[in-house]
Design an enzyme around this catalytic site. Structure first.
Site, PDB file in Angstrom:
ATOM      1  N   ASP A   4       0.873  -1.181   0.000  1.00 58.53           N
ATOM      2  CA  ASP A   4       0.000   0.000   0.000  1.00 58.53           C
ATOM      3  C   ASP A   4       0.908   1.228   0.000  1.00 58.53           C
ATOM      4  OD1 ASP A   4       0.929   0.239   2.581  1.00 58.53           O
ATOM      5  OD2 ASP A   4      -1.051   0.244   3.535  1.00 58.53           O
ATOM      6  N   HIS A   5       0.325   2.401   0.214  1.00 58.41           N
ATOM      7  CA  HIS A   5       1.096   3.646   0.205  1.00 58.41           C
ATOM      8  C   HIS A   5       2.201   3.637   1.267  1.00 58.41           C
ATOM      9  CE1 HIS A   5      -2.293   3.933   2.936  1.00 58.41           C
ATOM     10  NE2 HIS A   5      -1.614   4.809   3.644  1.00 58.41           N
ATOM     11  N   CYS A  61       3.123  -3.291   4.049  1.00 58.38           N
ATOM     12  CA  CYS A  61       2.256  -2.185   4.430  1.00 58.38           C
ATOM     13  C   CYS A  61       2.890  -1.563   5.666  1.00 58.38           C
ATOM     14  CB  CYS A  61       0.806  -2.626   4.633  1.00 58.38           C
ATOM     15  SG  CYS A  61       0.481  -3.681   6.050  1.00 58.38           S
ATOM     16  N   GLY A  62       2.211  -0.639   6.307  1.00 60.10           N
ATOM     17  CA  GLY A  62       2.833   0.060   7.432  1.00 60.10           C
ATOM     18  C   GLY A  62       3.305  -0.894   8.515  1.00 60.10           C
ATOM     19  N   THR A  63       2.406  -1.743   8.970  1.00 63.26           N
ATOM     20  CA  THR A  63       2.746  -2.714  10.017  1.00 63.26           C
ATOM     21  C   THR A  63       3.083  -4.092   9.467  1.00 63.26           C
ATOM     22  OG1 THR A  63       0.433  -3.387  10.171  1.00 63.26           O
ATOM     23  CG2 THR A  63       1.156  -1.618  11.656  1.00 63.26           C
ATOM     24  N   GLY A  64       2.686  -4.346   8.242  1.00 59.11           N
ATOM     25  CA  GLY A  64       2.799  -5.691   7.665  1.00 59.11           C
ATOM     26  C   GLY A  64       1.629  -6.577   8.040  1.00 59.11           C
ATOM     27  N   HIS A  94      11.225 -23.497   8.698  1.00 59.86           N
ATOM     28  CA  HIS A  94      10.193 -24.264   9.406  1.00 59.86           C
ATOM     29  C   HIS A  94       8.812 -24.188   8.757  1.00 59.86           C
ATOM     30  CE1 HIS A  94      12.442 -24.353  13.539  1.00 59.86           C
ATOM     31  NE2 HIS A  94      13.207 -24.759  12.523  1.00 59.86           N
ATOM     32  N   ASN A  95       8.499 -23.057   8.129  1.00 62.36           N
ATOM     33  CA  ASN A  95       7.133 -22.843   7.629  1.00 62.36           C
ATOM     34  C   ASN A  95       7.026 -22.864   6.112  1.00 62.36           C
ATOM     35  OD1 ASN A  95       7.500 -20.436  10.068  1.00 62.36           O
ATOM     36  ND2 ASN A  95       6.152 -22.167  10.437  1.00 62.36           N
ATOM     37  N   ARG A 105       6.873   0.670   8.144  1.00 63.28           N
ATOM     38  CA  ARG A 105       7.025   1.833   9.033  1.00 63.28           C
ATOM     39  C   ARG A 105       7.861   1.523  10.269  1.00 63.28           C
ATOM     40  NH1 ARG A 105       0.845   4.107   8.312  1.00 63.28           N
ATOM     41  NH2 ARG A 105       1.324   5.534   6.600  1.00 63.28           N
ATOM     42  N   HIS A 129       8.818 -30.618   9.771  1.00 67.12           N
ATOM     43  CA  HIS A 129       8.124 -29.375   9.407  1.00 67.12           C
ATOM     44  C   HIS A 129       7.192 -29.581   8.215  1.00 67.12           C
ATOM     45  CE1 HIS A 129      10.558 -27.374  12.329  1.00 67.12           C
ATOM     46  NE2 HIS A 129      11.666 -27.794  11.735  1.00 67.12           N
ATOM     47  N   ARG A 132       3.791 -30.592   9.454  1.00 66.00           N
ATOM     48  CA  ARG A 132       3.082 -29.466  10.072  1.00 66.00           C
ATOM     49  C   ARG A 132       2.552 -28.493   9.020  1.00 66.00           C
ATOM     50  NH1 ARG A 132       7.991 -29.163  14.461  1.00 66.00           N
ATOM     51  NH2 ARG A 132       7.372 -31.060  15.549  1.00 66.00           N
TER      52      ARG A 132
HETATM   53  C1  RB5 Z   1      -2.022   2.546   6.564  1.00 61.95           C
HETATM   54  O1  RB5 Z   1      -2.115   3.705   7.289  1.00 61.95           O
HETATM   55  C2  RB5 Z   1      -1.853   1.341   7.480  1.00 61.95           C
HETATM   56  O2  RB5 Z   1      -3.017   1.126   8.211  1.00 61.95           O
HETATM   57  C3  RB5 Z   1      -1.481   0.129   6.688  1.00 61.95           C
HETATM   58  O3  RB5 Z   1      -0.316   0.379   5.955  1.00 61.95           O
HETATM   59  C4  RB5 Z   1      -1.178  -1.138   7.476  1.00 61.95           C
HETATM   60  O4  RB5 Z   1      -0.324  -0.883   8.532  1.00 61.95           O
HETATM   61  C5  RB5 Z   1      -2.348  -1.951   7.872  1.00 61.95           C
HETATM   62  O5  RB5 Z   1      -2.231  -3.055   8.410  1.00 61.95           O
END
Ligand code: RB5
Length: 139
Positions: A4-5, A61-64, A94-95, A105, A129, A132
């Site tokens: 994403d952005h 993404c920001g958090t993944g 393993h996976n 981020r 593995h 599993r």
């Molecule tokens: C975008 O602001 C943020 O929510 C997205 O990149 C992500 O972290 C969502 O899981």
């Protein structure tokens, strides 16, 4: 690849590095830093892995979290959220992870490159593995 952005800039940096290693990279978007919705890009990327059009995926993404949650809705996809090198190695060993998900981020470009390199140089160990991993799928 897909992002994403929030993952857009890091995706471009990783894409350039992967291509420099000789990888044939397909980018499913997004294509700018404009705000967008990660499922719009995660699903096409996960489809390509699920249908064996791609060997591996790299998604950001920001958090993944959101992008890996989306990818893992696909049968045959094993997306692993990795924020350090040992996690990437274990996700492969393993996976048998076939998609690397990165929290753009929360990691530097340098660390992201190290994680990506670790993911692609590490093989699945098989053995116990394998059993599993086979049990992950819903039948
Ligand atoms: C975008 O602001 C943020 O929510 C997205 O990149 C992500 O972290 C969502 O899981």
């Amino acid at each position: 690849m897909a992002s994403d952005h929030a993952g857009y800039t890091l995706k471009l940096q990783l894409k350039a590095w992967l291509e420099a290693q000789g990888a044939d990279v397909r980018d499913f978007g997004c294509y700018s830093s404009e705000s967008c919705d990660y499922p719009d890009f995660a699903h096409p990327c996960a489809n390509a892995v699920e249908n064996a059009e791609a060997d591996f995926g790299v998604i950001l993404c920001g958090t993944g979290n959101g992008i890996s949650m989306t990818a893992n809705k696909h049968q045959g996809v094993r997306a692993a959220l990795c924020w350090d090198v040992p996690l990437a190695e274990l996700a492969r060993q393993h996976n048998n992870a076939n998609i690397l998900a990165l929290p753009a981020r929360f990691i530097s470009e340098e660390l992201a490159l190290k994680i990506t390199e670790a993911f692609f140089r590490t093989d699945f160990e098989g053995g116990r593995h394998e059993r599993r991993v086979q049990k992950i799928a819903l039948h």
